[in-house]
Scaffold this active site. Structure first.
Site, PDB file in Angstrom:
ATOM      1  N   ARG A 107      19.621 -33.666 -44.022  1.00  0.00           N
ATOM      2  CA  ARG A 107      18.901 -32.209 -44.482  1.00  0.00           C
ATOM      3  C   ARG A 107      18.224 -30.804 -43.314  1.00  0.00           C
ATOM      4  NH1 ARG A 107      17.768 -28.769 -48.677  1.00  0.00           N
ATOM      5  NH2 ARG A 107      15.471 -28.784 -49.139  1.00  0.00           N
ATOM      6  N   THR A 395      24.153 -24.619 -53.965  1.00  0.00           N
ATOM      7  CA  THR A 395      24.664 -25.947 -53.936  1.00  0.00           C
ATOM      8  C   THR A 395      26.830 -26.345 -53.904  1.00  0.00           C
ATOM      9  OG1 THR A 395      22.715 -26.601 -53.491  1.00  0.00           O
ATOM     10  CG2 THR A 395      24.008 -29.087 -53.907  1.00  0.00           C
ATOM     11  N   GLU A 415      21.497 -22.903 -49.564  1.00  0.00           N
ATOM     12  CA  GLU A 415      20.429 -23.340 -50.965  1.00  0.00           C
ATOM     13  C   GLU A 415      20.194 -21.698 -51.361  1.00  0.00           C
ATOM     14  OE1 GLU A 415      16.490 -22.820 -52.075  1.00  0.00           O
ATOM     15  OE2 GLU A 415      17.958 -24.074 -52.750  1.00  0.00           O
ATOM     16  N   ASP A 435      12.771 -23.322 -49.200  1.00  0.00           N
ATOM     17  CA  ASP A 435      12.417 -24.562 -50.756  1.00  0.00           C
ATOM     18  C   ASP A 435      10.959 -25.580 -50.313  1.00  0.00           C
ATOM     19  OD1 ASP A 435      14.765 -25.153 -51.658  1.00  0.00           O
ATOM     20  OD2 ASP A 435      15.624 -26.699 -51.039  1.00  0.00           O
ATOM     21  N   SER A 459      13.993 -31.328 -51.142  1.00  0.00           N
ATOM     22  CA  SER A 459      15.293 -30.800 -52.067  1.00  0.00           C
ATOM     23  C   SER A 459      15.633 -31.518 -53.217  1.00  0.00           C
ATOM     24  CB  SER A 459      16.634 -31.972 -51.136  1.00  0.00           C
ATOM     25  OG  SER A 459      17.925 -30.975 -51.984  1.00  0.00           O
ATOM     26  N   SER A 460      16.366 -31.302 -53.578  1.00  0.00           N
ATOM     27  CA  SER A 460      16.848 -31.697 -55.661  1.00  0.00           C
ATOM     28  C   SER A 460      18.271 -32.634 -55.530  1.00  0.00           C
ATOM     29  CB  SER A 460      16.440 -30.727 -56.571  1.00  0.00           C
ATOM     30  OG  SER A 460      15.213 -30.174 -56.592  1.00  0.00           O
ATOM     31  N   GLY A 481      22.654 -26.861 -58.116  1.00  0.00           N
ATOM     32  CA  GLY A 481      22.143 -25.726 -58.980  1.00  0.00           C
ATOM     33  C   GLY A 481      20.683 -26.071 -58.943  1.00  0.00           C
ATOM     34  N   GLY A 482      20.045 -26.154 -57.349  1.00  0.00           N
ATOM     35  CA  GLY A 482      18.848 -26.280 -57.068  1.00  0.00           C
ATOM     36  C   GLY A 482      17.952 -27.205 -57.615  1.00  0.00           C
TER      37      GLY A 482
END
Length: 575
Positions: A107, A395, A415, A435, A459-460, A481-482
């Site tokens: 990350r 992503t 992102e 984010d 993050s997701s 897809g965020g």
């Protein structure tokens, strides 16, 4: 001049925003377009050229980590609006010989000069459209360091050999992928920025459109020759820093020391039970693993197998569990090196059982509130925070299984699609620092996801592996897809594990997600028939284009079956 540029960008973005149901990608396939079966090894990824690069590595005797390097480098060329060496990611790796599962955290980090008010101006939060294309949005990229760290520990082939396929493709050029052509045509903001006009729009105007990137090929040659040092030090690093710091308006503050000091981190994955399986995912700073396990843990209290795929009751239960998980996510999850994330408490079965008691099969909760792990399932409303903010939807994800049974699930990102709209060395720079929470306070105390020097934004990303009672891999998957990633992954897990669908059919089902405010159903899909029933239950329902980018592999009695999302250009293939 600066104010005029941002105003123009805002108008173009709004004008280019896709209308629900307008994009071809919103039309859901009722059966999978691309699938694959294999006895020995398999790759499922969002582009056939990337899949072939990975398969060639495996055919030469390389392992899943080797193949992951090759696949990722090719994706950074053919799928650059979503991923690349200017961004970061999470690599979940299962080693068959030892039985150990590891998470490599690549990350991005905030520069050491970053402060909590980074995205505030005159006491107000910047609009997201203004923050995205700014120098302040660019985090120190972590993808190269993450790949190098994983390869150093587990790779078997020469690093340089694994990058050669991407170099050749970028040098020689390829027909522009259909998905990329669509993205360029639909994103009017690309006209505003010189990097985007000179690279994407110029090449998309060719007849036929062809994608070539010799500058990226030169960058990759430097990486092949000198490894990560070529990226984090020297001329490539200097060019990157200069690009960020000279961006106007809202220039960045990244330094050469920030790049030189970046380190990928090896972490223990977050794992928990779901019925007879064990599910493992990414720990903080990703919220994906915790949220997926929380949603599944709450759903375990309901007979999901009795509800058909796409039924209104299934949508309702998954939505309600998702709302509760997102409330906890907002309150607790951040970079574990900066905040104390109660991971074990958040996924504790007793806590999730109590949270599940808050779900009413007959109606939606008026408001989903966080709980307090170890103490109570619901905190007082006066102490709750519901500061949900719309997130972007970029992503990329791919999954690999090799001939020894080693497994990789790699989710990476810059992102927003097209990132910060800046390029350096032939690659796009991320806007991952958006984010972070734009408000440094939550209920009068520091937000767990507030900006801080050297901190990794929440993050997701949700690379996931599922193991059976004997510890054998049952399923590996992930999505794009965020913050919708979490919902896409949960839907697929329930479809395979509860409804016993083959993974390719599960991927092709219509998407639906709830991130705390509204229940989104995929535009143009059969799920719209449930809209009235869901609204009667108390949900606010909207239709949205959702390009989930799911890529998965499952174990079969004969070997492996892969699934590639029909909403993208990818395939699943193997030998």
């Amino acid at each position: 001049m600066a104010r005029g540029l941002l105003a123009t960008f805002a108008l173009v973005v709004l004008a280019a925003a896709p209308v629900a149901g307008a994009s071809p990608t919103s039309q859901i396939a009722t059966s999978p377009e691309v699938t694959g079966d294999a006895r020995s090894f398999m790759v499922a990824a969002p582009n056939p050229l990337a899949v072939e690069a990975g398969l060639e590595v495996l055919r030469k005797g390389g392992n899943a980590i080797d193949a992951a390097v090759a696949v990722q480098m090719v994706l950074g060329f053919v799928e650059s609006p979503e991923t690349g060496i200017g961004g970061g990611g999470f690599l979940l790796y299962h080693d068959a010989a030892s039985g150990r599962t590891t998470l490599f955290d690549g990350r991005e980090t905030a520069p050491l000069a970053a402060r909590p008010d980074r995205f505030r101006l005159l006491g107000q939060a910047l609009p997201l459209w203004a923050a995205i294309p700014s120098g302040r949005a660019v985090g120190v990229p972590g993808l190269v360091a993450m790949l190098e760290s994983a390869h150093r520990q587990h790779g078997t082939m020469a690093w340089a050999e694994l990058i050669e396929p991407a170099i050749g493709l970028a040098d020689q050029g390829v027909p522009m992928p259909d998905r990329l052509q669509t993205q360029i045509a639909e994103d009017g903001s690309l006209r505003v920025f010189s990097d985007m006009r000179g690279y994407f729009r110029r090449q998309s105007a060719d007849v036929p459109p062809r994608l070539t990137n010799r500058e990226l090929a030169d960058t990759l040659r430097a990486l092949a020759r000198d490894g990560g040092a070529a990226f984090y030090q020297g001329v490539l690093a200097e060019a990157l820093v200069d690009r960020v710091r000279t961006r106007r308006p809202l220039s960045g503050d990244m330094t050469m020391a920030d790049l030189a000091g970046y380190r990928a981190v090896e972490r223990e994955p977050v794992c928990g039970p779901y019925r007879e399986w064990t599910v493992c995912g990414a720990p903080p700073p990703s919220s994906g693993g915790i949220a997926v396990l929380q949603i599944l843990g709450m759903l375990e209290r309901f007979p999901m197998a009795d509800f058909g795929p796409g039924s209104a009751i299934a949508l309702h239960l998954i939505a309600e569990a998702s709302r509760l998980a997102f409330a906890d996510r907002e309150r607790y999850v951040g970079d574990p090196d900066f905040v104390d994330v109660p991971v074990s408490g958040l996924i504790d079965p007793a806590y999730l059982s109590a949270r599940a008691m808050l779900i009413d099969e007959q109606s939606a909760n008026p408001r989903a509130l966080p709980g307090e792990p170890g103490r109570r399932a619901l905190i007082r409303e006066a102490d709750a925070n519901a500061n949900y903010r719309a997130k972007t939807t970029g992503t990329s994800h791919f999954s690999i299984v090799d001939q020894q049974g080693n497994v990789v699930a790699l989710t990476s990102s810059i992102e927003a699609p097209f990132g910060s709209r800046m390029m350096s060395g032939g690659f796009l720079l991320n806007n991952q620092l958006t984010d972070f929470s734009f408000d440094p306070l939550q209920d009068g105390r520091p937000h767990p996801n507030a900006v801080a020097p050297g901190k990794r934004p929440r993050s997701s990303m949700s690379p996931v592996m599922v193991f059976d009672a004997d510890g054998e891999l049952r399923l590996v998957l992930g999505a794009r897809g965020g913050s919708r990633i979490i919902g896409h992954v949960v839907r697929t897990l329930v479809s395979v594990l509860d409804w016993e669908l083959e993974v390719d059919h599960a991927i092709a089902l219509p998407n639906f997600v709830h991130r705390g405010e509204v229940l989104e159903i995929e535009a143009g899909s059969p799920l719209r028939r449930h809209r009235g029933a869901l609204e009667q239950l108390g949900h606010t329902v909207t239709e949205a284009t959702m390009v989930s980018g799911l890529h998965a592999i499952e174990r079969t009695p004969e070997g492996w079956r892969g699934g590639a999302d029909p909403r993208l250009d990818g395939i699943a293939d193997g030998d």
